[in-house]
Enzyme design. Structure first.
Site, PDB file in Angstrom:
ATOM      1  N   GLN A  34       0.810  -1.220   0.000  1.00  0.00           N
ATOM      2  CA  GLN A  34       0.000   0.000   0.000  1.00  0.00           C
ATOM      3  C   GLN A  34       0.844   1.271   0.000  1.00  0.00           C
ATOM      4  O   GLN A  34       0.299   2.363   0.034  1.00  0.00           O
ATOM      5  CB  GLN A  34      -0.933   0.020   1.224  1.00  0.00           C
ATOM      6  CG  GLN A  34      -1.941  -1.099   1.276  1.00  0.00           C
ATOM      7  CD  GLN A  34      -3.001  -1.008   0.182  1.00  0.00           C
ATOM      8  OE1 GLN A  34      -3.133   0.010  -0.496  1.00  0.00           O
ATOM      9  NE2 GLN A  34      -3.752  -2.074  -0.002  1.00  0.00           N
ATOM     10  N   LYS A  46      -1.231  -3.132  -7.797  1.00  0.00           N
ATOM     11  CA  LYS A  46      -1.707  -1.949  -7.083  1.00  0.00           C
ATOM     12  C   LYS A  46      -0.966  -0.702  -7.574  1.00  0.00           C
ATOM     13  O   LYS A  46      -1.272   0.410  -7.161  1.00  0.00           O
ATOM     14  CB  LYS A  46      -1.515  -2.115  -5.578  1.00  0.00           C
ATOM     15  CG  LYS A  46      -2.379  -3.236  -4.966  1.00  0.00           C
ATOM     16  CD  LYS A  46      -2.318  -3.195  -3.462  1.00  0.00           C
ATOM     17  CE  LYS A  46      -2.652  -4.518  -2.793  1.00  0.00           C
ATOM     18  NZ  LYS A  46      -4.042  -4.923  -2.904  1.00  0.00           N
ATOM     19  N   CYS A  90      -9.168  -8.464   4.612  1.00  0.00           N
ATOM     20  CA  CYS A  90      -8.034  -9.333   4.928  1.00  0.00           C
ATOM     21  C   CYS A  90      -7.305  -8.836   6.167  1.00  0.00           C
ATOM     22  O   CYS A  90      -6.069  -8.875   6.226  1.00  0.00           O
ATOM     23  CB  CYS A  90      -7.068  -9.454   3.746  1.00  0.00           C
ATOM     24  SG  CYS A  90      -7.826 -10.179   2.305  1.00  0.00           S
TER      25      CYS A  90
END
Lengths: 144, 441
Positions: B232, B255, B396
């Site tokens: 992230q 991502k 998650c």
């Protein structure tokens, strides 16, 4: 499935469920959970002379799971155990995308409006929680 | 500040501020980027295909610009051959293409050499490689692996497994309820028994950035290793593994505008050299006899079987787009402005509960929330009717939601990328009003 959320009758089953309460003297009780959603449900039945005289549920979950449980309890009240099993099997088949006959859909009555859920794999588990619990309970009973 | 009584280290003479719990203090500059205009959306074919949607789920997977899709196709059209083994020019070209992307990634994250970059399928596989191949070489019974309660299952379950196998103990760092790790907590949990500290640089639920650099300094004092889950962070902020003090760093291409199915594990060469391979077979050996095999050098040792060469090639295009076409400076400025606007609008809705910090600048592209009395799955389904794509569920991160006491162990999450704009946020806010009125007349 969008029309479910815009259906006043469907949403009423979620906001004001008639069958969401703890029963005094159930003859049958069974828990169902959806670990991935956190939905938890306890289904209670009072069966006399092979007829479901009373059905109720407690627990928590999304609107789809709650309304579906309330609709199911309404549908199976007054039915024989065999008929309730048949209805549960019909519902589970419908929700998994099988095409039901007009007649079968009529038998499912209000529950038939959950048909569109079969196009939303992520919500199938929510819709079928109560029915899977019922199916498990009655199948278990027959095995005894 | 680092407590020098507890941490004896060579840099203690001039400790840097630890800034573990200082981020809730004010002194915030307000973003000024114009988020009404959007120079990026047109570069993404999916948005041309679906102009009606507001895609606010980039933390799950980003959309891909045309240049990335073109690259994937170009590979198969212009240089398709199995890399590494072929002795003809097409294969050599494919091999070169992969080598170039390896070098590009090394340069991007500040690795000292390209061979420290290992291609995997995703962040999960990268972290599994560290937990399954590296961790057993350093863990003894009684040792400790430290992670935070906000880890994604990818950076949690592999450690559970290896602790079970080695007799090591899995220890959790608990932040404040808004996601800040405090100095007290860190100093209480990280110590001489800590062999591995594995932490997400940015939480996929709370959006908070963890003080990775300082955690690394601390664990290194005790001779332990720092593993960073960058899934992230890398798509949103520049990463320098040397500056972070990481021993391993993992991220996924998908991502970061790249294709699905490509992950990266960067590790220090001496550590990678000492690790056994996790998968064995083709393309990872030097020589094989009936009873034995000699591994190829790093990184091939860890890349058994034919790699997704087209995916790696397209990852190169994605990172080039991210860093050179858009640029981290623009990405950060724009994403901050988007989150600032989104948080400002959300805070005005009394039926919305923000999960984590109420300060916009503690949210790196990610804002989790719940709508009072309405199950997150219902929220997401109704938003979907309005063309708003958000995530709902446990993300998650079940241990985190359990620890936070979030009802139903589920919440909603809106996450932004630079290709979002004000109209997306407005649509999202309108969608929330729609959700509320659906359930409350």
């Amino acid at each position: 499935m969008g029309n479910l959320y815009t259906s006043t009758t469907f949403m009423e089953h979620n906001s004001h469920p008639d069958y969401k309460y703890e029963m005094d003297a159930p003859t049958h009780e069974h828990d169902g959970i959806n670990p991935s959603c956190g939905d938890e449900l306890t289904l209670q039945l009072r069966v006399e002379n092979n007829v479901i005289e009373e059905a109720s549920f407690t627990g928590h979950g999304c609107a789809i799971s709650q309304a579906s449980a309330d609709i199911m309890a309404d549908l199976i009240t007054g039915e024989t155990v065999e008929e309730a099993r048949r209805l549960a099997e019909l519902f589970l088949a419908m929700i998994r995308g099988e095409q039901l006959s007009e007649e079968d859909l009529e038998d499912l009555d209000e529950a038939a409006q959950l048909q569109d859920i079969s196009h939303m794999p992520a919500r199938v588990k929510c819709a079928e929680l109560a029915w899977r619990t019922l199916d498990g309970m009655l199948t278990g009973q027959n095995n005894q | 500040m680092i407590d020098t009584e507890h941490v004896k280290c060579d840099t203690c003479t001039a400790p840097e501020p630890m800034e573990l719990d200082a981020s809730d203090e004010a002194s915030r500059g307000w973003p000024t980027v114009d988020i009404e205009t959007n120079p990026y959306k047109g570069q993404f074919p999916l948005f041309q295909q679906h102009p009606e949607i507001a895609f606010l789920d980039s933390a799950a997977t980003a959309q891909r610009p045309a240049c990335v899709l073109d690259a994937e196709r170009d590979f198969y059209q212009c240089m398709n051959a199995n890399p590494l083994r072929g002795l003809y020019s097409l294969s050599v070209e494919a091999t070169d293409a992969i080598a170039k992307v390896r070098q590009q990634i090394a340069d991007l994250i500040g690795a000292s050499q390209a061979n420290e970059v290992v291609f995997t399928r995703n962040t999960s596989e990268s972290l599994n490689l560290v937990a399954k191949s590296f961790a057993p070489t350093v863990l003894e019974p009684g040792d400790e692996v430290v992670i935070t309660i906000m880890e994604h299952h990818s950076n949690l379950i592999p450690w559970q497994q290896v602790c079970r196998e080695t007799g090591a103990k899995l220890v959790y760092l608990y932040p404040t309820k808004t996601g800040q790790l405090t100095t007290e907590e860190v100093l209480a949990k990280v110590g001489p028994k800590t062999k591995i500290l594995a932490v997400g640089q940015v939480s996929n639920v709370l959006g908070v950035e963890n003080p990775v650099k300082n955690l690394g300094k601390l664990v290194h004092k005790y001779g332990g290793y720092l593993v960073v889950d960058g899934a992230q962070s890398l798509p949103h902020m520049p990463v320098d593994v040397a500056d972070l003090g990481a021993d391993f760093f993992a991220f996924s291409a998908h991502k970061a505008m790249g294709p699905m199915g490509i992950g990266v594990l960067w590790g220090k060469m001496d550590l990678l050299n000492a690790m056994p391979p996790m998968l064995t077979g083709g393309e990872m050996i030097d020589s094989v006899t009936e009873q034995d095999a000699v591994w190829a050098p790093v990184p091939e040792k860890f890349e058994a079987g034919t790699q997704d060469a087209a995916g790696i090639f397209a990852t190169g295009a994605a990172l080039d787009y991210l860093v050179n076409t858009v640029g981290y400076e623009n990405i950060q400025a724009r994403e901050q402005a988007l989150v600032h606007y989104l948080m400002g609008e959300l805070m005005q809705l009394d039926f919305v509960q923000i999960i984590g910090s109420i300060y916009w600048d503690n949210h790196h592209g990610v804002v989790s929330f719940n709508v009072k009395g309405i199950h997150p799955h219902d929220v997401a389904s109704i938003m979907d009717m309005d063309g708003v794509c958000i995530r709902a569920g446990h993300h998650c991160a079940q241990p985190l939601l359990t620890w936070l006491g979030v009802e139903n162990l589920a919440c909603c999450r809106a996450s932004v990328a630079f290709y979002n704009d004000k109209a997306d946020i407005d649509k999202f806010i309108a969608g929330l009003h729609h959700v509320w009125s659906t359930f409350n007349g």
